[in-house]
Structure formats: structure tokens, C-alpha cells
Write a protein that holds these residues in place. Structure first.
Motif, PDB file in Angstrom:
ATOM      1  N   UNK A 125       1.336   3.181 -11.629  1.00 24.33           N
ATOM      2  CA  UNK A 125       0.813   4.510 -11.946  1.00 24.33           C
ATOM      3  C   UNK A 125       1.891   5.591 -11.823  1.00 24.33           C
ATOM      4  N   UNK A 126       3.081   5.189 -11.394  1.00 24.32           N
ATOM      5  CA  UNK A 126       4.194   6.130 -11.329  1.00 24.32           C
ATOM      6  C   UNK A 126       4.442   6.765  -9.982  1.00 24.32           C
ATOM      7  N   UNK A 127       3.782   6.289  -8.941  1.00 24.22           N
ATOM      8  CA  UNK A 127       4.018   6.814  -7.601  1.00 24.22           C
ATOM      9  C   UNK A 127       5.267   6.193  -6.988  1.00 24.22           C
ATOM     10  N   UNK A 128       5.950   6.936  -6.135  1.00 20.86           N
ATOM     11  CA  UNK A 128       6.864   6.322  -5.179  1.00 20.86           C
ATOM     12  C   UNK A 128       5.953   5.680  -4.142  1.00 20.86           C
ATOM     13  N   UNK A 129       6.253   4.463  -3.735  1.00 19.47           N
ATOM     14  CA  UNK A 129       5.379   3.739  -2.812  1.00 19.47           C
ATOM     15  C   UNK A 129       6.174   3.304  -1.594  1.00 19.47           C
ATOM     16  N   UNK A 130       5.714   3.732  -0.429  1.00 17.34           N
ATOM     17  CA  UNK A 130       6.293   3.300   0.832  1.00 17.34           C
ATOM     18  C   UNK A 130       5.210   2.497   1.549  1.00 17.34           C
ATOM     19  N   UNK A 131       5.565   1.296   1.979  1.00 15.62           N
ATOM     20  CA  UNK A 131       4.577   0.402   2.594  1.00 15.62           C
ATOM     21  C   UNK A 131       5.083  -0.112   3.929  1.00 15.62           C
ATOM     22  N   UNK A 132       4.147  -0.175   4.899  1.00 17.33           N
ATOM     23  CA  UNK A 132       4.422  -0.759   6.211  1.00 17.33           C
ATOM     24  C   UNK A 132       5.492   0.019   6.981  1.00 17.33           C
ATOM     25  N   UNK A 133       5.467   1.335   6.816  1.00 14.36           N
ATOM     26  CA  UNK A 133       6.366   2.210   7.576  1.00 14.36           C
ATOM     27  C   UNK A 133       5.586   3.422   8.056  1.00 14.36           C
ATOM     28  N   UNK A 134       6.006   3.967   9.187  1.00 10.45           N
ATOM     29  CA  UNK A 134       5.354   5.153   9.749  1.00 10.45           C
ATOM     30  C   UNK A 134       6.030   6.409   9.220  1.00 10.45           C
ATOM     31  N   UNK A 135       5.230   7.293   8.633  1.00 13.93           N
ATOM     32  CA  UNK A 135       5.764   8.539   8.090  1.00 13.93           C
ATOM     33  C   UNK A 135       6.441   9.373   9.182  1.00 13.93           C
ATOM     34  N   UNK A 136       5.841   9.409  10.360  1.00 11.04           N
ATOM     35  CA  UNK A 136       6.419  10.170  11.483  1.00 11.04           C
ATOM     36  C   UNK A 136       7.787   9.602  11.863  1.00 11.04           C
ATOM     37  N   UNK A 137       7.873   8.307  12.014  1.00 13.81           N
ATOM     38  CA  UNK A 137       9.135   7.670  12.403  1.00 13.81           C
ATOM     39  C   UNK A 137      10.208   7.906  11.341  1.00 13.81           C
ATOM     40  N   UNK A 138       9.830   7.691  10.079  1.00  8.66           N
ATOM     41  CA  UNK A 138      10.805   7.838   9.000  1.00  8.66           C
ATOM     42  C   UNK A 138      11.226   9.295   8.841  1.00  8.66           C
ATOM     43  N   UNK A 139      10.312  10.224   8.992  1.00  9.02           N
ATOM     44  CA  UNK A 139      10.648  11.646   8.896  1.00  9.02           C
ATOM     45  C   UNK A 139      11.641  12.012   9.996  1.00  9.02           C
ATOM     46  N   UNK A 140      11.386  11.553  11.210  1.00  9.73           N
ATOM     47  CA  UNK A 140      12.287  11.821  12.323  1.00  9.73           C
ATOM     48  C   UNK A 140      13.648  11.168  12.137  1.00  9.73           C
ATOM     49  N   UNK A 141      13.654   9.946  11.646  1.00 13.36           N
ATOM     50  CA  UNK A 141      14.888   9.196  11.459  1.00 13.36           C
ATOM     51  C   UNK A 141      15.743   9.801  10.328  1.00 13.36           C
ATOM     52  N   UNK A 142      15.092  10.180   9.246  1.00 12.48           N
ATOM     53  CA  UNK A 142      15.838  10.627   8.066  1.00 12.48           C
ATOM     54  C   UNK A 142      16.063  12.139   8.012  1.00 12.48           C
ATOM     55  N   UNK A 143      15.223  12.886   8.706  1.00 13.35           N
ATOM     56  CA  UNK A 143      15.307  14.354   8.596  1.00 13.35           C
ATOM     57  C   UNK A 143      15.671  15.003   9.922  1.00 13.35           C
ATOM     58  N   UNK A 144      15.534  14.255  11.031  1.00 14.35           N
ATOM     59  CA  UNK A 144      15.739  14.830  12.352  1.00 14.35           C
ATOM     60  C   UNK A 144      17.173  14.957  12.668  1.00 14.35           C
TER      61      UNK A 144
END
Length: 144
Positions: A125-144
Motif C-alpha cells: 500500500x506504499x507505507x514504510x513498515x517497521x516491525x518488531x521494534x519499539x518506537x520509543x527505543x528507536x527514537x531515543x537511539x536514532x534521535x537522542x
């Protein structure tokens, strides 16, 4: 075929571009992971719209709770799925139905939420798909 998550750069770009996140499966219990993730994301400057039919119309962490994605009346950048793996396909199909109206760009399945059919349909359907990951953890890891 096994789902492959976007690269760190792609996830980082999605998080930078996002302003509003619909959190499907939001809980009013402070000790639940979805509640903690919502609080964290709000503290990071995101608008988080809680979605849970059991609490629809109530307020959670300062935001009105909606019964489903179809009830949301404003743009949503990311749909964060805090439901079990079996329920993920239903949520993805709802996101697909609302994609154009809400402007959804990313479907995010939290840690432990693995549904290959949901991932495949979301990607088709054209979405970016992230699976089996925590948004909080990834946000902190990539943006913190």
C-alpha cells in the motif's frame, strides 16, 4: 518472504518528518508499555493520539481517545501498533483504508508484534513498515 525493516537513515527521516502518531492499543494504566511510550513521545514533542475503543471519548495524557483510525479527524504521520500479532493485520487494513485521508506514511509494529501478511499488505500500500521494534527505543537511539 521475511519482512526487512527500513534502514536507520530511513527510520530517522520518518521520525524527523513525523508530527503526529496514532497509538493503537493505548492503555490508561501507567505501568503498561503503551502508556510509557506515549508519555515519552509526548515529551519528545510528538502529538500522540490514543486509539482504544474501550476508552473512546475519554482523555488519556491530555489527548482525546478515539475508537479507531476512521474516527480520527486530523493528519497522522505514523500508526504505532500496540496490539498482538494477530490483530496487526486488522490495524494495517484500517490504516490502508485511511491512508489518503489521514496522510499516513509509516506503519510501526511494536516489539513482539510480528505479522508478515500485515507487513506485506502495508508495504504494497506504499507505507514504510517497521516491525518488531519499539518506537520509543528507536527514537531515543536514532534521535537522542
Amino acid at each position: 518472504m521475511t519482512h526487512v525493516n527500513p534502514s536507520d537513515d530511513e527510520i530517522r527521516n520518518s521520525l524527523r518528518a513525523a508530527r503526529t502518531i496514532a497509538l493503537v492499543g493505548a492503555s490508561d494504566k501507567p505501568n503498561r508499555p503503551s502508556n510509557g511510550v506515549m508519555r515519552y513521545l509526548q515529551a519528545e514533542g510528538y502529538r500522540v493520539i490514543p486509539v482504544n475503543p474501550a476508552f473512546a471519548g475519554q482523555t488519556l495524557l491530555g489527548e482525546r481517545v478515539f475508537a479507531d483510525l476512521a474516527s480520527i479527524e486530523e493528519p497522522v504521520d505514523i500508526v504505532d501498533v500496540f496490539r498482538n500479532s494477530q490483530a496487526a493485520l486488522e490495524v494495517v487494513r484500517a490504516a490502508i483504508a485511511e491512508k489518503e485521508r489521514l496522510g499516513i506514511g509509516t506503519v510501526w509494529l511494536q516489539i513482539g508484534v510480528i505479522n508478515e501478511a500485515a507487513g506485506r499488505e502495508a508495504a504494497e500500500a506504499g507505507f514504510a513498515v517497521v516491525m518488531d521494534r519499539c518506537l520509543k527505543i528507536e527514537q531515543g537511539r536514532l534521535m537522542g
